[in-house]
Design a protein around this motif. Sequence first.
Motif, mmCIF file in Angstrom:
data_model
loop_
_atom_site.group_PDB
_atom_site.id
_atom_site.type_symbol
_atom_site.label_atom_id
_atom_site.label_comp_id
_atom_site.label_asym_id
_atom_site.label_seq_id
_atom_site.Cartn_x
_atom_site.Cartn_y
_atom_site.Cartn_z
ATOM 1 N N ASN A 1 0.837 -1.191 0.000
ATOM 2 C CA ASN A 1 0.000 0.000 0.000
ATOM 3 C C ASN A 1 0.876 1.246 0.000
ATOM 4 N N CYS A 2 0.443 2.281 -0.719
ATOM 5 C CA CYS A 2 1.269 3.482 -0.897
ATOM 6 C C CYS A 2 1.720 4.074 0.438
ATOM 7 N N GLN B 1 -3.577 12.027 3.372
ATOM 8 C CA GLN B 1 -3.464 11.366 2.078
ATOM 9 C C GLN B 1 -4.196 12.096 0.955
ATOM 10 N N GLY C 1 -5.117 9.052 -4.247
ATOM 11 C CA GLY C 1 -5.099 7.672 -3.738
ATOM 12 C C GLY C 1 -6.432 6.975 -3.943
ATOM 13 N N THR C 2 -7.497 7.761 -4.078
ATOM 14 C CA THR C 2 -8.824 7.168 -4.308
ATOM 15 C C THR C 2 -9.044 6.933 -5.797
ATOM 16 N N ILE D 1 -10.354 6.191 5.493
ATOM 17 C CA ILE D 1 -9.892 5.748 4.174
ATOM 18 C C ILE D 1 -10.168 4.252 4.088
ATOM 19 N N GLU E 1 -7.447 0.722 5.616
ATOM 20 C CA GLU E 1 -6.193 1.433 5.293
ATOM 21 C C GLU E 1 -5.264 1.415 6.497
ATOM 22 N N ARG F 1 -7.987 11.505 4.802
ATOM 23 C CA ARG F 1 -8.008 12.022 3.433
ATOM 24 C C ARG F 1 -8.056 13.545 3.478
ATOM 25 N N HIS G 1 1.143 11.779 -0.544
ATOM 26 C CA HIS G 1 0.740 11.509 0.836
ATOM 27 C C HIS G 1 1.795 12.046 1.806
#
Length: 337
Positions: free
Chosen positions: A125-126, A153, A157-158, A191, A202, A227, A234
């Motif tokens: 995951n980022c 974030q 990312g979405t 998230i 998340e 978010r 991020h």
Amino acid sequence: MKVAVVGATGLVGSVMLKVLAERNFPVTELIPVASEKSKGKEIDFMGKKYKVVTVDEAIALKPDVALFSAGGSTSLEQAPKFAAAGTTVIDNSSAWRMDPAKKLVVPEVNAGVLTADDKIIANPNCSTIQMVVVLKPLHEKYKIKRVVVSTYQSVTGTGVKAVEQLMNERSGIEGPMAYAYPIDLNVIPQIDVFTANGYTKEEMKMILETRKIMGDDAIRVTATTVRIPVMGGHSESVNIEFENDFDLADVRSLLEKQDGVIVTDDPANAKYPMPKDAHEKDEVFVGRIRRDESQDNTLNLWIVADNLRKGAATNAVQIAEYLVKNGILKADLVGSY
Ligand code: 2RA
């Protein structure tokens, strides 16, 4: 080398194509893959035009490597088919990350776990990737006991729908909502979905993936992921408690020497990492390096990275580069990395 990009028309997929070209990955044939509705769409890659194909057509072409960013269900269904055809899959979804038989890799941290037997490799995951790149040298020197992380974030990312919601709200335009609430001039402390323990998926990814990548289940992690209405990447506020005391100058030196990390830390001149500086970059930026004066052996850091690049596409390409460089993937032309 025949390279498939599954999800080539999506946000991360398009960045994968960009990074493959920028890093001169030895692509002799590109196979852009997307859903039926995008079949036949033309993709420009390194001066050539390629037509988007379906998954089944791509499998039949027997790519050497397939970079996936097409969601967990597509990966669960299709990655094994590619692997059975001899393709090495590097998957950006969460589908395989916690599978005990699959490797979860950030090259600067644990590429050494990879072998020729790994035909499906998970890209973390980022928000986890940018944190573990920084934790690695500090854990090796001072042994991490506990990490408390709060994230800020980017809407990227979405995905595209979230970016459109933010832009519409900025312009006062009514449009489709990616979130349950307005995101402009707001922050959303959720998230992904909530799990039974009150954490979101998340947050649990950051907790569980960190231990797997670092290879140490003794590391205690807690996370709050949020978010915010930002585009470039991020940001994370990270508090690290070590087993042992540390020297702040040594911490800075370790971070400055760490592959893939750039230290931007000059408070006197208001120099610290921000998403606008990380945007389109492949490095992880660290600043606000300071001792936590409320607790012994504890450090505060501020970590920023472009979540679409090092947080997704670049990390996946770097895994492929590692496989080629170490003879695990055979390339017709080995690039200059
Ligand atoms: C997010 N890390 O930022 C998740 C998935 N990309 O939404």
